[in-house]
Scaffold this active site. Structure first.
Site, PDB file in Angstrom:
ATOM      1  N   ASP A 302      39.428  29.559  29.048  1.00  0.00           N
ATOM      2  CA  ASP A 302      39.290  30.640  30.004  1.00  0.00           C
ATOM      3  C   ASP A 302      40.431  30.516  31.011  1.00  0.00           C
ATOM      4  O   ASP A 302      40.955  29.426  31.237  1.00  0.00           O
ATOM      5  CB  ASP A 302      37.939  30.545  30.714  1.00  0.00           C
ATOM      6  CG  ASP A 302      37.627  31.791  31.522  1.00  0.00           C
ATOM      7  OD1 ASP A 302      38.243  32.830  31.251  1.00  0.00           O
ATOM      8  OD2 ASP A 302      36.785  31.712  32.428  1.00  0.00           O
ATOM      9  N   THR A 304      40.497  31.709  34.526  1.00  0.00           N
ATOM     10  CA  THR A 304      40.011  31.309  35.838  1.00  0.00           C
ATOM     11  C   THR A 304      39.108  30.094  35.716  1.00  0.00           C
ATOM     12  O   THR A 304      38.132  30.106  34.983  1.00  0.00           O
ATOM     13  CB  THR A 304      39.242  32.467  36.499  1.00  0.00           C
ATOM     14  OG1 THR A 304      40.077  33.613  36.539  1.00  0.00           O
ATOM     15  CG2 THR A 304      38.829  32.093  37.908  1.00  0.00           C
ATOM     16  N   ASP A 542      33.520  27.712  32.583  1.00  0.00           N
ATOM     17  CA  ASP A 542      32.845  27.252  33.793  1.00  0.00           C
ATOM     18  C   ASP A 542      31.778  28.224  34.269  1.00  0.00           C
ATOM     19  O   ASP A 542      31.046  27.915  35.208  1.00  0.00           O
ATOM     20  CB  ASP A 542      33.847  26.995  34.916  1.00  0.00           C
ATOM     21  CG  ASP A 542      34.588  28.265  35.334  1.00  0.00           C
ATOM     22  OD1 ASP A 542      34.468  29.287  34.624  1.00  0.00           O
ATOM     23  OD2 ASP A 542      35.292  28.234  36.361  1.00  0.00           O
TER      24      ASP A 542
END
Length: 800
Positions: A302, A304, A542
């Protein structure tokens, strides 16, 4: 859970009504826990094919023979304990799963607003949402005062989302601006966050080629044991042995078929790897994950939180006018603007840090706070007029005298470089309500960029060198994601895909490296599509929105900023968020795999020669050449002790598929030669020329099998280092002590040497078998079509 239409009255509930709804099952609670109880974990680790086999053989030995001959059962106990302890740790992690971390939330009860635990909420409750709250239930906005929420953890969209009255709010999102009242419509297991995280609680073991290969071996052995046991028992009874002697001989023959120590050593080697990685702030929640990441050939990340920290920094302040003092004026105006922002957004905080020393403390007349709906904020100062900060496209379109195209071109240029661009404008007109002044003129641009993790570029380079393809999957704009990927040197970064335009993931080009505007279910579909093309996939994340893809991936990796649910789902957690920990995990996994392949070859060699011995002895109907304690000694000297030491050797060989095939290619010739050497020594000792008794013949067979095992061990352990040489010295010394007449070890293991002349002849025959083994292994190595295919592929590759 119930799903009752909200009344939309906004008055809130009474305490009595809330309690009644809670009792009726309309509360924000769920009975779900991890799907495995302590009992089921213990049962799964005890009721295995391996344990059933070893337990049955142990019972036979305890009934008909000496407990000393049941030493092989110790391995079963240790292996079960390691498995139970590891899975109990995983269960505790899953039971601690809780997506919603806000301790209290404002709710209207009995006409008053009070803070309650989110589990006390019920359908129909009216919530008072403020900046910093995490939304604990799904609902509908009744009234909104500039409410903006961060749904990145749910959707992957990093930009705050405005929520006017009548819009839907999702559990798990955070309030970053404004305030609102909202009515709960879906709670508990029916909420959005609960539905996303439900599959995080499904227990699934990580795929492991080592474990699959061992289970396949155990499956074959399980089918072979009954007929071989029957054959051997029948032959022992025919050879005039008593029932007790026949049963003990049968156990001695078939117990060697089971590579019981292999399962234990694999678990121990992975457990040691887990401890080593824990010292580097990497939590491994499942042992096979160490092996899994070493086999990965596609890493999905990912943007971010993985490649970037999620923090914004001001990249540059760029004046659009060039008269003297404009740069200082721009910085002063920005400092005054952001100082008045009541909401500490990431953007405002980044600008504040950049211009904190330039605040002119101007007198404020009026202010309009930032809103994602308006996309601008403004302040009217007493001495310097009105200053506006906002989205360039909004402010430029509102100007009565539009600036030259160069400003728009510059904005487009910065945006294509993964920059977030804001325009600073000025007006002499006052602020009226929430309307932009008509005489705006542009003063400068604020360019912000996401802070790239300092270790990301080096880690990406490492994986490129290891032939691991990196795919960047994000909910953000694909152009922005591609720019970040290019900055980190990710190959094919320019080949990006906007997932809003994709109906079927199978239509995506194989070389696509960047995916933007990806929905949570699309992340999972992308992972599965890569797996269907034969790839082993690791996925980092996350947010709660990453849970489906983490579960689908072969290896899920959670960053330190991940939600509790995401961490509980992943097999690996980077506690300090350092992306450069991953190469250490790969190296540790490669060490485990390389060493376990060597150790597996030792154990499977024993399985092969045990099966051949049973077949030959069974067909010949002669006394079995060993009792169980003899084979325990052989296994300890040629497999158990050296296997344990070899499992921790340094190794960096790249992982290759075909683990079981390579093991069998070595073990079958080695087991065949060990069988010839053992039977040759046994029958030579029993021949009229030697005229040794049964105990002496069995000692001769034990010596022959041990010496052959030493040669097999030597072939696998090459090249020898100092530690390995000392190991061989100790093993040979132990064998000598065990067969020395009248020594305690010889008494314990019931070993009696045949006459010295017979012993010397037997040793000479065994040494001759070493040459035969080398010949057979050479033939097996040449008939390696998979290796030939790899070599041919390499030859055909163009030079760099």
């Amino acid at each position: 859970m119930y799903n009752v239409a909200a009344t939309r009255s906004g008055a809130g509930l009474s305490s009595g009504e809330a309690a009644r709804r809670h009792r009726a099952g309309m509360g924000n609670t769920t009975s779900e826990r991890s799907t495995r109880s302590f009992g089921s974990i213990i049962k799964a680790n005890l009721a295995t094919r391996f344990n059933v086999i070893i337990t049955s053989l142990t019972v036979v030995v305890l009934i008909f023979g000496s407990p000393i001959d049941a030493l092989f059962a110790v391995v079963m106990v240790l292996n079960s304990l390691i498995g139970i302890v590891q899975e109990v740790r995983a269960k505790r992690s899953l039971d601690a799963l809780r997506v919603l971390v806000a301790p209290t939330i404002g709710v209207r009860r009995d006409g008053h607003v009070r803070r309650v635990d989110p589990t006390e909420l019920v359908i129909g409750d009216v919530l008072e949402l403020e900046v910093g709250d995490q939304v604990p239930v799904d609902g509908v906005i009744l009234s909104s005062d500039g409410l903006e929420v961060d749904e990145a953890a749910l959707t992957g969209e990093s930009e705050p989302v405005g929520k006017p009255a009548g819009s839907e709010m999702l559990s798990g999102s955070f309030v970053v601006a404004g305030s609102a009242t909202a009515e709960a419509t879906r709670v508990g297991a029916d909420s959005w966050a609960a539905q996303l995280t439900r599959e995080a609680k499904d227990f699934a073991l990580t795929d492991s080629e080592l474990r699959v290969g061992i289970n396949r071996l155990l499956g074959v052995i399980g089918w072979l044991l009954p007929p071989l046991s029957a054959l051997l028992l029948w032959s022992q009874l025919r050879s005039a042995a008593s029932l007790a002697d026949g049963m003990i001989a049968t156990v001695a023959g078939v117990v060697s078929l089971v590579p019981q120590g292999l399962v234990l050593l694999v678990s121990m080697a992975m457990a040691v790897a887990v401890i080593r990685l824990a010292e580097n702030m990497v939590v491994v929640q499942e042992l096979p994950a160490v092996e899994g990441l070493a086999r990965v050939d596609v890493l999905c990340v990912d943007k971010t939180g993985t490649l970037t920290t999620g923090n914004l920094t001001v990249d540059r302040l760029e004046p659009l006018d060039h008269h003297d003092g404009v740069a200082g004026e721009l910085r002063a105006g920005l400092a005054a603007l952001v100082e008045l922002e009541t909401v500490r957004t990431a953007t405002a905080e980044a600008i504040r840090i950049a211009v904190v020393d330039d605040d002119p403390a101007w007198t404020v007349l009026r202010a309009v706070p930032f809103s994602s709906v308006r996309k601008w904020s403004g302040v009217e100062f007493a001495a310097t007029g009105t200053w506006i900060l906002g989205a360039p496209e909004i402010l430029l379109d509102a100007m009565s005298d539009p600036p030259a195209g160069r400003v728009r071109a510059r904005v487009d240029e910065l945006t294509s470089q993964a920059r977030r661009v804001l325009l600073v404008a000025h007006s002499e007109q006052p602020l009226v309500d929430e309307r932009l002044p008509v005489d705006l003129r542009p003063l400068g641009l604020v360019s912000l960029k996401e802070e790239v993790r300092p270790d990301a570029a080096e880690t990406m380079s490492y994986f490129a060198g290891q032939n691991v393809d990196v795919k960047v999957i994000s909910g953000d704009n694909p152009r922005t994601v591609a720019a970040v990927a290019a900055e980190l040197g990710i190959g094919d970064a320019g080949s990006y895909v906007d997932m809003r335009t994709i109906d079927d993931v199978d239509d995506i080009p194989p070389d696509a490296a960047v995916f933007g505007r990806v929905l949570p279910e699309q992340k999972r579909d992308l992972v599965r599509a890569l797996q269907s093309r034969g790839h082993t996939v690791a996925m980092t994340g996350d947010g709660v929105n990453d849970i489906p893809s983490l579960k689908a991936a072969d290896i899920g990796i959670a960053m330190n900023t991940a939600s509790p649910a995401t961490k509980a789902t992943a097999q690996l957690v980077l506690l300090d968020g350092r992306f450069d920990r991953l190469p250490d995990v790969v190296a540790e996994g490669r060490r485990v795999i390389a060493n376990m392949e060597r150790v597996s070859s030792l154990f499977v060699t024993k399985t092969v020669y045990a099966a051949l011995l049973v077949l030959v002895i069974g067909a010949a109907s002669v006394p079995f050449p060993f009792v169980p304690r003899h084979l325990s000694l052989v296994a300890a000297l040629t497999i158990g002790i050296p296997g344990f030491l070899l499992s921790f050797r340094p190794a960096s060989e790249p992982c290759r598929p075909g683990y079981l095939r390579r093991v069998m290619r070595f073990a079958v010739p080695a087991g065949f030669v060990a069988t010839i050497a053992t039977l040759g020594a046994y029958w030579a000792a029993r021949s009229p020329l030697a005229d040794a008794d049964l105990d002496q013949a069995r000692t001769a067979a034990t010596i022959a099998l041990t010496l052959t095992g030493f040669w097999v061990l030597y072939l696998l352990a090459r090249p020898l280092d100092r530690t390995t040489r000392w190991m061989f010295t100790g093993l040979v010394g132990t064998l000598v002590a065990a067969v020395a007449p009248a020594s305690p070890l010889s008494e314990f293991y019931a070993l009696r040497l045949p006459p010295w002349r017979t012993t010397a002849v037997i040793v000479g025959v065994v040494v001759a078998m070493f040459g035969l083994l080398n010949l057979l292994l050479g033939v097996a190595g040449r008939v390696d079509w998979n290796r030939l295919r790899v070599r041919r592929t390499r030859v055909e590759e163009p030079p760099p």
